[in-house]
Design an enzyme around this catalytic site. Structure first.
Site, PDB file in Angstrom:
ATOM      1  N   SER A  61       2.149   0.099  -6.207  1.00 51.94           N
ATOM      2  CA  SER A  61       3.217   0.408  -7.154  1.00 51.94           C
ATOM      3  C   SER A  61       4.572   0.102  -6.547  1.00 51.94           C
ATOM      4  CB  SER A  61       3.158   1.894  -7.542  1.00 51.94           C
ATOM      5  OG  SER A  61       4.309   2.282  -8.269  1.00 51.94           O
ATOM      6  N   TYR A  90       0.760  10.498  -6.723  1.00 50.11           N
ATOM      7  CA  TYR A  90       0.404   9.119  -7.075  1.00 50.11           C
ATOM      8  C   TYR A  90       1.012   8.156  -6.059  1.00 50.11           C
ATOM      9  CZ  TYR A  90       0.412   4.695  -9.654  1.00 50.11           C
ATOM     10  OH  TYR A  90       0.251   3.389 -10.024  1.00 50.11           O
ATOM     11  N   LYS A 145      -0.823   5.518  -3.269  1.00 49.59           N
ATOM     12  CA  LYS A 145      -0.520   4.086  -3.225  1.00 49.59           C
ATOM     13  C   LYS A 145       0.151   3.689  -1.907  1.00 49.59           C
ATOM     14  CE  LYS A 145      -2.035   2.814  -7.312  1.00 49.59           C
ATOM     15  NZ  LYS A 145      -3.173   1.875  -7.436  1.00 49.59           N
TER      16      LYS A 145
END
Length: 271
Positions: free
Chosen positions: A135, A148, A152
């Site tokens: 991301s 999250y 990542k």
């Protein structure tokens, strides 16, 4: 030459967009997903070029078995796209152990299991390109998406190490730092924490900041990646998205300025 792709999270969003693009380019695809029914139409449209593979990437044994089936289907693997992912949305304090483990089981460990399973095959053939979907926000945490981003970011670090390890075997690795696309991540791919009312004001500010724009269609990310895989020497990292590129550079510049502002304090320590 016809290439063989192995794509996780292939039934929707970016995975679906890249599956369609690969097939349209004349390549063959093993499309892995927990639910492969949405891919039935593509299987009919491209007979013999698509294999649907039901797969939960958090199950290490299932991943290794699935990769063996993929190699058996087409004889080789050329491009491995680790795209499967989930979003845990909520404040750090609110997250349960189960939610955190599920986030890392899919976003981090799932990609690692696939990587471990495919590397021996790519090494044996002396070629291959692993694309790790992370991301644009993975370079730092942001309120309510910290878990999250952490999953990542962990994948970023492992992938940089992986690139150094497998380069002597002719294997390439590229981290795709994706921008915000309308992939369904914020709907069907989202788990939310139990809201703590003490964060209500922050949640309201975040909602106002983000608005209702779901982002561009995933298919708009395809041209950049399709050009990337044709490069003889692809980059180790690629920010996918013009607006995201500007945002990442701004964040990185802010981090550099903060380092410089506190250089005196850093140099008080000899390490």
């Amino acid at each position: 030459m016809t290439r063989v792709w192995f794509i996780t999270g292939a039934s929707r969003g970016l995975g679906r967009a890249f599956t369609e693009a690969a097939l349209a380019a004349g390549d063959r695809v093993v499309a892995a997903s927990r639910n492969v029914e949405p891919l039935a139409e593509l299987e009919g449209r491209y007979p013999g070029a698509l294999v649907r593979l039901p797969l939960d990437v958090s199950d290490r044994k299932a991943v290794f078995d699935g990769v063996e089936k993929a190699v058996a289907a087409f004889g080789r693997l050329d491009i491995v796209l680790n795209n499967a992912g989930r979003l845990l949305l909520g404040m750090v304090e609110e997250a349960t152990e189960e939610q955190l483990r599920e986030q890392f089981d899919v976003n981090f460990f799932g990609a690692v299991w696939v990587t471990q399973a495919v590397v021996p095959h790519l090494r044996a053939q002396g070629s291959g390109h692993i694309l790790q979907v992370t991301s644009m926000g993975a370079s730092g945490g942001f309120a309510s998406t910290g878990m999250y981003a952490a999953s990542k970011s962990a994948l970023n670090s492992v992938s940089e190490a992986l690139a150094m390890e497998v380069a002597p075997f002719g294997i390439k690795v590229t981290i795709l730092q994706m921008g915000g696309y309308d992939t369904g991540l914020f709907t069907v791919g989202t788990t939310t924490t139990e809201p703590d009312p003490r964060y209500a004001d922050l949640r309201a500010r975040l909602a106002e900041m983000w608005g209702d724009d779901a982002g561009p269609d995933p298919s708009t990310a395809v041209p950049a990646v399709m050009e990337l895989i044709d490069l003889p020497e692809p980059p180790a990292r690629l920010i996918v998205g013009g607006a995201s590129y500007d945002m990442v550079l701004q964040m990185e510049q802010g981090r550099i300025e903060q380092y410089k502002a506190w250089e005196r304090l850093s140099r008080l320590a000899p390490g």
